[in-house]
Design a protein around this motif. Structure first.
Motif, mmCIF file in Angstrom:
data_model
loop_
_atom_site.group_PDB
_atom_site.id
_atom_site.type_symbol
_atom_site.label_atom_id
_atom_site.label_comp_id
_atom_site.label_asym_id
_atom_site.label_seq_id
_atom_site.Cartn_x
_atom_site.Cartn_y
_atom_site.Cartn_z
ATOM 1 N N ARG A 145 0.542 -1.409 0.125
ATOM 2 C CA ARG A 145 -0.071 -0.360 -0.359
ATOM 3 C C ARG A 145 0.807 0.896 0.122
ATOM 4 O O ARG A 145 0.145 2.054 -0.627
ATOM 5 N N ARG A 146 2.141 1.492 0.377
ATOM 6 C CA ARG A 146 2.831 2.455 0.380
ATOM 7 C C ARG A 146 3.608 2.395 -0.909
ATOM 8 O O ARG A 146 3.636 4.599 -0.984
ATOM 9 N N HIS A 147 3.438 1.820 -2.061
ATOM 10 C CA HIS A 147 3.602 1.837 -3.206
ATOM 11 C C HIS A 147 3.156 2.904 -3.866
ATOM 12 O O HIS A 147 2.748 3.281 -5.444
ATOM 13 N N GLN A 148 1.441 2.243 -3.591
ATOM 14 C CA GLN A 148 0.275 2.641 -4.529
ATOM 15 C C GLN A 148 0.157 2.452 -6.060
ATOM 16 O O GLN A 148 0.217 2.949 -6.837
ATOM 17 N N VAL A 149 0.275 1.183 -5.384
ATOM 18 C CA VAL A 149 0.902 -0.403 -7.237
ATOM 19 C C VAL A 149 -0.085 0.730 -7.775
ATOM 20 O O VAL A 149 0.438 0.642 -9.677
ATOM 21 N N MET A 150 -1.793 0.518 -8.102
ATOM 22 C CA MET A 150 -2.330 1.062 -8.906
ATOM 23 C C MET A 150 -2.408 1.779 -9.640
ATOM 24 O O MET A 150 -2.685 3.148 -10.480
ATOM 25 N N GLY A 151 -1.796 3.224 -8.787
ATOM 26 C CA GLY A 151 -1.359 4.740 -9.301
ATOM 27 C C GLY A 151 -0.345 4.591 -10.646
ATOM 28 O O GLY A 151 -0.183 5.374 -11.211
ATOM 29 N N VAL A 181 -20.286 -13.199 -12.126
ATOM 30 C CA VAL A 181 -20.658 -11.602 -11.796
ATOM 31 C C VAL A 181 -20.022 -10.924 -11.244
ATOM 32 O O VAL A 181 -19.499 -9.935 -11.137
ATOM 33 N N ALA A 182 -19.096 -11.576 -10.301
ATOM 34 C CA ALA A 182 -18.408 -10.990 -9.007
ATOM 35 C C ALA A 182 -16.913 -10.920 -9.884
ATOM 36 O O ALA A 182 -16.267 -10.158 -8.926
ATOM 37 N N SER A 183 -16.609 -11.628 -10.610
ATOM 38 C CA SER A 183 -15.137 -11.078 -11.399
ATOM 39 C C SER A 183 -15.464 -9.983 -12.018
ATOM 40 O O SER A 183 -14.021 -9.068 -11.744
ATOM 41 N N ILE A 184 -16.403 -9.871 -12.559
ATOM 42 C CA ILE A 184 -17.028 -8.120 -13.557
ATOM 43 C C ILE A 184 -17.227 -7.751 -11.763
ATOM 44 O O ILE A 184 -16.525 -6.624 -12.800
ATOM 45 N N VAL A 185 -17.982 -7.426 -11.044
ATOM 46 C CA VAL A 185 -17.607 -6.209 -10.451
ATOM 47 C C VAL A 185 -16.261 -6.077 -9.490
ATOM 48 O O VAL A 185 -16.039 -4.963 -9.411
ATOM 49 N N VAL A 186 -15.090 -6.798 -9.133
ATOM 50 C CA VAL A 186 -14.337 -7.013 -8.784
ATOM 51 C C VAL A 186 -12.615 -6.009 -9.425
ATOM 52 O O VAL A 186 -12.700 -5.250 -9.754
ATOM 53 N N VAL A 187 -13.180 -6.459 -10.815
ATOM 54 C CA VAL A 187 -12.495 -5.512 -12.070
ATOM 55 C C VAL A 187 -13.099 -4.308 -12.449
ATOM 56 O O VAL A 187 -12.006 -3.607 -12.215
ATOM 57 N N LEU A 188 -14.006 -4.265 -12.052
ATOM 58 C CA LEU A 188 -14.357 -2.974 -12.145
ATOM 59 C C LEU A 188 -13.916 -1.415 -10.822
ATOM 60 O O LEU A 188 -13.480 -0.233 -11.185
ATOM 61 N N ILE A 189 -13.309 -2.589 -9.805
ATOM 62 C CA ILE A 189 -13.158 -2.222 -9.042
ATOM 63 C C ILE A 189 -11.778 -2.179 -8.964
ATOM 64 O O ILE A 189 -11.359 -0.609 -8.292
ATOM 65 N N ILE A 190 -11.432 -2.498 -9.616
ATOM 66 C CA ILE A 190 -10.092 -2.137 -9.660
ATOM 67 C C ILE A 190 -9.666 -0.569 -10.626
ATOM 68 O O ILE A 190 -8.558 -0.299 -10.629
ATOM 69 N N LEU A 191 -10.161 -0.972 -11.716
ATOM 70 C CA LEU A 191 -10.488 -0.495 -13.006
ATOM 71 C C LEU A 191 -10.086 1.140 -12.122
ATOM 72 O O LEU A 191 -9.849 2.113 -11.940
ATOM 73 N N TYR A 192 -11.509 1.864 -11.121
ATOM 74 C CA TYR A 192 -11.905 2.628 -10.442
ATOM 75 C C TYR A 192 -11.061 2.977 -9.432
ATOM 76 O O TYR A 192 -9.971 3.830 -9.492
ATOM 77 N N ILE A 246 -7.167 2.617 -10.666
ATOM 78 C CA ILE A 246 -6.589 2.580 -11.486
ATOM 79 C C ILE A 246 -6.940 4.307 -11.932
ATOM 80 O O ILE A 246 -6.179 5.254 -12.387
ATOM 81 N N THR A 247 -8.089 4.546 -11.652
ATOM 82 C CA THR A 247 -8.215 5.631 -12.936
ATOM 83 C C THR A 247 -8.542 6.860 -11.656
ATOM 84 O O THR A 247 -8.824 8.062 -12.404
ATOM 85 N N ARG A 248 -8.545 6.784 -10.447
ATOM 86 C CA ARG A 248 -9.324 7.439 -9.520
ATOM 87 C C ARG A 248 -7.867 8.405 -9.736
ATOM 88 O O ARG A 248 -6.322 8.441 -9.733
ATOM 89 N N LEU A 265 -7.852 5.327 2.885
ATOM 90 C CA LEU A 265 -8.955 5.281 1.639
ATOM 91 C C LEU A 265 -8.015 4.933 0.324
ATOM 92 O O LEU A 265 -8.650 4.169 -0.412
ATOM 93 N N TYR A 266 -6.991 4.822 0.486
ATOM 94 C CA TYR A 266 -5.975 3.957 -1.184
ATOM 95 C C TYR A 266 -6.176 2.432 -1.040
ATOM 96 O O TYR A 266 -7.063 1.025 -1.419
ATOM 97 N N ILE A 267 -6.872 1.685 0.836
ATOM 98 C CA ILE A 267 -6.342 0.320 0.766
ATOM 99 C C ILE A 267 -8.047 0.066 0.636
ATOM 100 O O ILE A 267 -8.457 -0.870 1.117
ATOM 101 N N MET A 268 -9.342 0.984 0.308
ATOM 102 C CA MET A 268 -10.534 0.894 0.289
ATOM 103 C C MET A 268 -10.962 -0.024 -0.320
ATOM 104 O O MET A 268 -11.641 -0.721 -0.250
ATOM 105 N N PRO A 269 -10.684 0.223 -1.939
ATOM 106 C CA PRO A 269 -11.010 -0.747 -2.893
ATOM 107 C C PRO A 269 -10.742 -2.266 -2.708
ATOM 108 O O PRO A 269 -11.250 -3.305 -2.918
ATOM 109 N N PRO A 270 -9.687 -2.361 -2.484
ATOM 110 C CA PRO A 270 -8.364 -3.889 -2.220
ATOM 111 C C PRO A 270 -10.171 -4.314 -1.426
ATOM 112 O O PRO A 270 -9.751 -5.619 -1.066
ATOM 113 N N SER A 271 -9.554 -3.265 -0.122
ATOM 114 C CA SER A 271 -10.927 -4.039 0.853
ATOM 115 C C SER A 271 -12.091 -4.568 0.587
ATOM 116 O O SER A 271 -12.250 -5.564 0.555
#
Length: 331
Positions: A93-99, A283-294, A296-298, A306-312
């Motif tokens: 989380r300290r590296h904020q990989v998705m960003g 369906v769960a896979s689609i929901v999770v991928v959409l969260i990952i998209l969020y 990356i783009t936020r 706040l960063y760990i909220m989506p992966p949680s």
């Protein structure tokens, strides 16, 4: 074979998966450096290589006439891959990989979402076959995968920058040595994955769990160990884009493998034999991928909390899907 021996073999294979996958990711990073390819392109190569266990598992499932395990293995592997990415995102989380991912990761997300929607349509609707026993959706998945991969490679290739010689990490390895070792570890991954699959199936028989639950979570998770370890290694190498892209590339490749599995299952359209629980996994896979998209783009510059909220949230979605599929195990 005694129950203790089966469990022991599974654990040994899991340890071997850690070693082999870490080497595969390292040499994948070396290939990327030597050939000056993009992280997205190496995501395609590594993603396909670490999907070999899933291919082996699904072919084995078809051989023993268990199409539900074949489907559940591939879809369950994808969901477990996304869980692994979420957990690693929390750990790092300290590296904020998705960003720090590039456009290739985002394009992979679009491809995975569209391909999963095609699978979902095939699971929900009874579609006519197209060529012999092969469903229309299987044909679409193959075309979509190869077309999507070409599109992603073209988009990312325009952005690749030549590395400066002084920044190269693998000067001691020749080009030939890197390619040979990457190929050898790719084959090793398939062998380790085979052992994981067989022992996981035996453990499933011992515990008496249903085939849908076994395919989606036990076999799916065991064959996904190489994917998770490969991402860990890439993140440790600070190649965040390749880590995320390789896992998403593996997911896209797994979905395409459903078409291959459909082709070798000559009795009928593979999707007509799928359990309703596979719909939950999709369906769960689609929901999770959409969260990952969020993720990356936020906006960047987020607090750690706040960063760990989506992966949680992804962990919660995975746990919920697991519970639902377990309750549907008899279906």
């Amino acid at each position: 074979m005694t129950n203790i021996l089966i469990i022991a073999l599974f654990l040994v294979a899991a340890v071997a998966a850690y070693f082999v996958s870490s080497r595969l990711a390292m040499y994948g990073d070396a290939v990327s450096e030597k050939t000056k390819t993009t992280s997205a392109f190496m995501g395609i190569i590594i993603g396909a290589a670490i999907s070999l266990p899933e291919l082996t598992a699904s072919v084995t499932a078809i051989a023993i006439d268990s199409p539900n395990i074949a489907i559940g293995n591939l879809l369950g592997s994808n969901l477990f891959n996304l869980l692994a990415l979420a957990v690693l995102d929390i750990v790092f989380r300290r590296h904020q990989v998705m960003g720090q991912t590039d456009i290739g990761s985002k394009l992979y997300i679009y491809l995975v979402i569209i391909m999963t929607l095609v699978v979902l349509v095939g699971l929900v609707l009874t579609l006519p076959t197209h060529i012999f026993h092969i469903g229309y959706n299987s044909v679409v998945l193959v075309l979509m995968y190869f077309g999507g991969v070409k599109w992603i490679n073209n988009k990312t290739e325009k952005r690749v920058k030549r590395r400066n010689r002084k920044n190269e990490k693998y000067n001691e390895y020749s080009y030939k040595k890197v390619i040979v070792r990457f190929t050898l570890f790719a084959f090793a991954i398939m062998l380790v994955g085979s052992v994981l699959t067989v022992t996981a199936d035996k453990i499933a028989s011992i515990t008496g769990l249903g085939s849908s639950f076994v395919g989606s979570f036990l076999v799916g998770a065991s064959t996904s160990l190489p994917d998770a370890v490969s991402v860990i290694t890439a993140l440790k190498l600070r190649n965040y884009s390749m880590g995320v892209s390789s896992l998403l590339g593996s997911n896209a490749f797994n979905i395409m493998l459903l078409s291959f599995t459909d082709a070798i299952y000559v009795k009928n359209n593979l999707f007509s034999h799928a359990s309703p629980s596979n719909i939950v996994t999709s369906v769960a896979s689609i929901v999770v991928v959409l969260i990952i998209l969020y993720s990356i783009t936020r906006k960047k510059e987020r607090t750690t909390f706040l960063y760990i909220m989506p992966p949680s949230l992804i962990v919660v979605v995975y746990a919920t899907a697991t519970l639902i599929v377990y309750q549907m195990k008899g279906m």
